[in-house]
Scaffold this motif. Structure first.
Motif: not given
Length: 390
Positions: A312-318
């Motif tokens: 499981d890979l995740r990339l997020a930007r605030a």
């Protein structure tokens, strides 16, 4: 909720994924403050405010960090900005009065703290600070009892006040399946009450419709800080008369906050389905830098004596005030539902998710994506939710 492994984590929507982002940032900063690493905490919080100027929680914590690091004058404009929007917030008034006292302005501190005391007459720490400010004012001589904690250097062993987070959320999700399978529907009602450095709690009521059947259940968990950097998170779920969801599950997660924005976690989970038991080991690493966060989780699922690895890979930007948007990719093998039975299948998934603050303390939660469950079916999903923060 089926299996709090890969598939359910991909599609579940509620307070947990987005609240975890703000909560983890707060945990990192609080851990640094507890270790008296004020410069590192200030740097982390300043990066957060550059990305999200409206994040009042980060601004409040940064103000306290400056005050307790021996630079109370730097805290004053931060408190003043906070009080423009919330002039009757007694925690802000307490911190502002404290910074005024420590920066050598006891008369102004008395004025601010007296106003705070009128708003919260039972605030014990505030009464103590007000007595110190009055003793330090030119019109009075400081007493030995109250002068001991009149500077941040002298009061360094005292605990920092902690910000409390409470929220409720209602969310709905729809899954469209190909082939001969009926579509799925899910409803959740989540509640959470957390505070960095103290025990927090959360829970949910869950309703699922799949394969022409309905299951309802409850979930509950605790967030237990063991030290400044270690956290234990036990969680359980129960479903009465389960047709396809697990009759119960138990999950135990441990997390450690490291320096430079790194977080490590491990969890063990067992789920008792009507036709068998599924066990899962999850090992994960997460990194925060600036407005970005990235995470990887390795899942090892055991069903009927065989092990199935998944990724499981995740990339997020605030962005903005507590807003976030991200991408999640999953692949490997996992336990999946086929009617009322649980089988192992290949999985490939692509999910978009996010949170957007609408107005005040209301936020929109959303996700959409596609999950290819090997030879079983392909699911296309859309989830929407509303969260209210207190």
């Amino acid at each position: 909720m089926i299996l709090r492994g890969l598939a359910a984590a991909l599609l579940a929507i509620g307070v947990a994924p987005c609240a975890a982002f703000a909560q983890t940032l707060q945990q990192q900063a609080q851990a640094l403050l507890d270790q008296r690493q004020y410069a590192a905490a200030a740097e982390l919080l300043e990066h957060r405010l550059e990305a999200s100027p409206g994040d009042t929680d980060a601004r409040f914590m940064l103000a306290r960090t400056h005050a307790w690091s021996g630079e109370p004058a730097r805290a004053l404009p931060l408190y003043e900005k906070l009080l423009v929007d919330e002039p009757d917030n007694t925690d802000y008034l307490f911190g502002y009065g404290q910074a005024l006292l420590w920066s050598g302005q006891p008369d102004r501190a008395v004025e601010v703290l007296e106003r705070a005391q009128r708003l919260a007459p039972d605030y014990a720490e505030l009464a103590q600070l007000l007595a110190q400010a009055r003793d330090a004012a030119p019109s009075a001589q400081p007493s030995d009892a109250t002068a001991e904690a009149s500077t941040p250097e002298q009061a360094v062993a005292a605990p920092l006040p902690q910000q409390r987070y409470r929220s409720i959320a209602f969310s709905a999700r729809r899954d469209w399946l190909d082939g001969t399978y009926d579509d799925w529907a899910n409803l959740r009602f989540d509640v959470a009450d957390t505070q960095a450095g103290r025990v927090g709690a959360y829970g949910a009521l869950v309703g699922d419709r799949r394969f022409g059947m309905n299951d309802q259940g409850i979930e509950a968990g605790l967030i237990v800080p063991l030290t400044a950097t270690w956290t234990l998170q036990p969680e359980i779920g129960l479903v009465s008369d389960a047709d396809f969801l697990p009759r119960y599950y138990a999950d135990l997660r441990v997390q450690r906050v490291f320096a430079n924005g790194w977080i490590g976690a491990a969890s063990l989970r067992t789920s008792d389905y009507p036709d068998g038991r599924v066990d899962r080991l999850a090992l994960g690493a997460e990194r925060y830098w600036g407005v970005w966060r990235a995470a990887y989780t390795f899942n090892l699922t055991r069903l009927h004596g065989s092990d199935s690895p998944g990724h499981d890979l995740r990339l997020a930007r605030a962005y903005g005030d507590r807003n976030e948007t991200g991408l999640q990719i999953a692949f490997g093998r996992e336990a999946a539902l086929a009617g009322t039975g649980v089988v192992v299948s290949d999985v490939r998934a692509l999910i978009l998710f996010g949170r957007h603050v609408l107005a005040g303390n209301w936020s929109l939660l959303w996700n959409m994506g596609i999950v290819d469950q090997g030879d079983l079916y392909t699911r296309r999903s859309l989830g929407l939710g509303l969260e209210r923060r207190f």
